[in-house]
Design a protein around this motif. Structure first.
Motif, PDB file in Angstrom:
ATOM      1  N   VAL A 116      33.292  34.242 -22.139  1.00 55.69           N
ATOM      2  CA  VAL A 116      33.580  32.840 -22.471  1.00 55.69           C
ATOM      3  C   VAL A 116      32.304  32.008 -22.507  1.00 55.69           C
ATOM      4  O   VAL A 116      32.065  31.245 -23.454  1.00 55.69           O
ATOM      5  N   ALA A 117      31.459  32.119 -21.482  1.00 55.59           N
ATOM      6  CA  ALA A 117      30.223  31.328 -21.441  1.00 55.59           C
ATOM      7  C   ALA A 117      29.310  31.680 -22.604  1.00 55.59           C
ATOM      8  O   ALA A 117      28.646  30.804 -23.176  1.00 55.59           O
ATOM      9  N   ALA A 118      29.284  32.946 -22.970  1.00 57.41           N
ATOM     10  CA  ALA A 118      28.444  33.382 -24.090  1.00 57.41           C
ATOM     11  C   ALA A 118      28.960  32.807 -25.403  1.00 57.41           C
ATOM     12  O   ALA A 118      28.174  32.348 -26.248  1.00 57.41           O
ATOM     13  N   LEU A 119      30.260  32.814 -25.583  1.00 52.58           N
ATOM     14  CA  LEU A 119      30.840  32.263 -26.808  1.00 52.58           C
ATOM     15  C   LEU A 119      30.581  30.763 -26.902  1.00 52.58           C
ATOM     16  O   LEU A 119      30.278  30.240 -27.983  1.00 52.58           O
ATOM     17  N   GLU A 120      30.687  30.080 -25.780  1.00 54.13           N
ATOM     18  CA  GLU A 120      30.401  28.633 -25.776  1.00 54.13           C
ATOM     19  C   GLU A 120      28.944  28.373 -26.133  1.00 54.13           C
ATOM     20  O   GLU A 120      28.631  27.429 -26.870  1.00 54.13           O
ATOM     21  N   SER A 121      28.053  29.226 -25.605  1.00 57.13           N
ATOM     22  CA  SER A 121      26.628  29.093 -25.933  1.00 57.13           C
ATOM     23  C   SER A 121      26.379  29.359 -27.413  1.00 57.13           C
ATOM     24  O   SER A 121      25.656  28.605 -28.075  1.00 57.13           O
ATOM     25  N   LEU A 122      26.976  30.409 -27.931  1.00 55.62           N
ATOM     26  CA  LEU A 122      26.787  30.748 -29.345  1.00 55.62           C
ATOM     27  C   LEU A 122      27.279  29.632 -30.249  1.00 55.62           C
ATOM     28  O   LEU A 122      26.672  29.344 -31.288  1.00 55.62           O
ATOM     29  N   ALA A 123      28.390  29.022 -29.887  1.00 48.81           N
ATOM     30  CA  ALA A 123      28.973  27.972 -30.725  1.00 48.81           C
ATOM     31  C   ALA A 123      28.033  26.775 -30.881  1.00 48.81           C
ATOM     32  O   ALA A 123      28.104  26.042 -31.876  1.00 48.81           O
ATOM     33  N   LYS A 124      27.129  26.594 -29.908  1.00 45.17           N
ATOM     34  CA  LYS A 124      26.170  25.479 -29.983  1.00 45.17           C
ATOM     35  C   LYS A 124      24.956  25.800 -30.845  1.00 45.17           C
ATOM     36  O   LYS A 124      24.226  24.891 -31.266  1.00 45.17           O
ATOM     37  N   CYS A 125      24.686  27.079 -31.055  1.00 41.08           N
ATOM     38  CA  CYS A 125      23.581  27.528 -31.926  1.00 41.08           C
ATOM     39  C   CYS A 125      22.233  26.947 -31.513  1.00 41.08           C
ATOM     40  O   CYS A 125      21.442  26.541 -32.377  1.00 41.08           O
TER      41      CYS A 125
END
Length: 313
Positions: free
Chosen positions: A248-257
């Protein structure tokens, strides 16, 4: 595409086994779930899948957390067996002694469903793990492409000898071998697949190889720790970081680019938990299940990460 085909197979397997359970009755009342380390979001997602789905069927789940220690896990499994579990869902805490819990459960006639990792020499009734090889190949191919197809690369492995560690290296190495301009200059193994290990190992690798262009962390925690090491070294514009799992934390980070961590493979972790419960029901009722069930992982970057943040598979 192969990935879509595997996703379809997973959905079919879940519906088929669930349908059988619904038609014939549940057959089990209590499941033991042994996980390596609930500090890792990946294992928490599987736990959620198992517990939520089992609860909807009226099945009790007893979950134990080994906190990364194989001896602890063996003791916990012995205790689960004394509590009268009807099925055992098992994620080994490491390669050492991984076969012991399977052997203990089998000796009591308890169905064993392995998830994520397969104990060498002592398989359960089925094993469910993400498609590590081709998905890691896709992640590493993406890293290499973003780096211009050449340059120095390092790999920070997970726990040595475990199924995902071995298979994810195999897939990444395939991508490296296809690109003669890429040089694998360093590798190091972690014990806990953790961000702290990713950070410290990443720092050491950057000091030894300040001109590296690519880092593959075999889990998102590792990759995010390595990305922080890259940022701390002021090399964010030079290095591409990839991970694996779809935490989850990784996906949230990726979404911010906005970090050097730019790509991962999102596993269907909650669906794996559902499939594990359905497989346990099927085995307990004497039904045949495949020896290996391999859900697909989806290549994920800042373009599609938000959809998995909204609803994790």
């Amino acid at each position: 595409m192969k990935s879509k085909f595997k996703s379809a197979l997973l959905a079919t397997a879940i519906m088929a086994v669930a349908g059988g359970a619904s038609a014939q009755g549940i057959g089990i009342e209590k499941i033991g779930l042994a996980v390596p380390n609930l500090q890792a979001d990946f294992f928490n997602q599987i736990k959620l899948g198992v517990e939520n789905y089992a609860a909807s069927l009226g099945i009790e789940v007893i979950t134990v957390d080994a906190k990364g220690d194989t001896n602890t896990q063996v003791s916990q499994v012995q205790d689960l067996i004394t509590q009268g579990i009807d099925a055992f869902i098992y994620i080994p805490a490491g390669a050492a002694a991984a076969a012991v819990p399977t052997r203990l459960a089998r000796a009591e006639g308890i169905p064993v469903i392995n998830v994520d990792r397969e104990p060498e020499g002592e398989p359960g009734d089925t094993v469910i793990y993400g498609e590590n090889v081709m998905s890691s190949y896709e992640v590493c191919s993406s890293i290499i492409e973003r780096a211009g197809g050449e340059g120095k690369m390092v790999i920070i492995h997970g726990q040595k000898g475990t199924t995902p560690e071995v298979q994810r290296f195999e897939g990444c190495k395939m991508a490296i071998d296809e690109n003669p301009g890429v040089e694998l200059v360093a590798q190091q193994w972690t014990n806990m697949w953790s961000p702290d290990e990713g950070f410290s190992i990443g720092q050491n690798m950057l000091q030894a190889n300040p001109d590296i262009k690519m880092i593959f962390g075999q889990a998102d925690g590792i990759a995010m720790g390595a990305a922080k090491a890259v940022e701390a070294a002021g090399l964010s514009d030079q290095i591409i970081v990839g991970g694996y799992d779809g935490d989850v934390a990784a996906l949230e980070s990726l979404a911010k680019c906005d970090t050097p961590f730019v790509v991962t493979a999102t596993q269907s972790t909650q669906a794996m938990g559902v499939l594990a419960v359905n497989s346990a029901i099927a085995v307990a009722k004497g039904a045949s299940v495949p020896a290996r069930q391999i859900p697909n992982a989806v290549l994920t970057d800042c373009d599609n990460a938000a959809q998995f943040v909204e609803k994790h598979p």
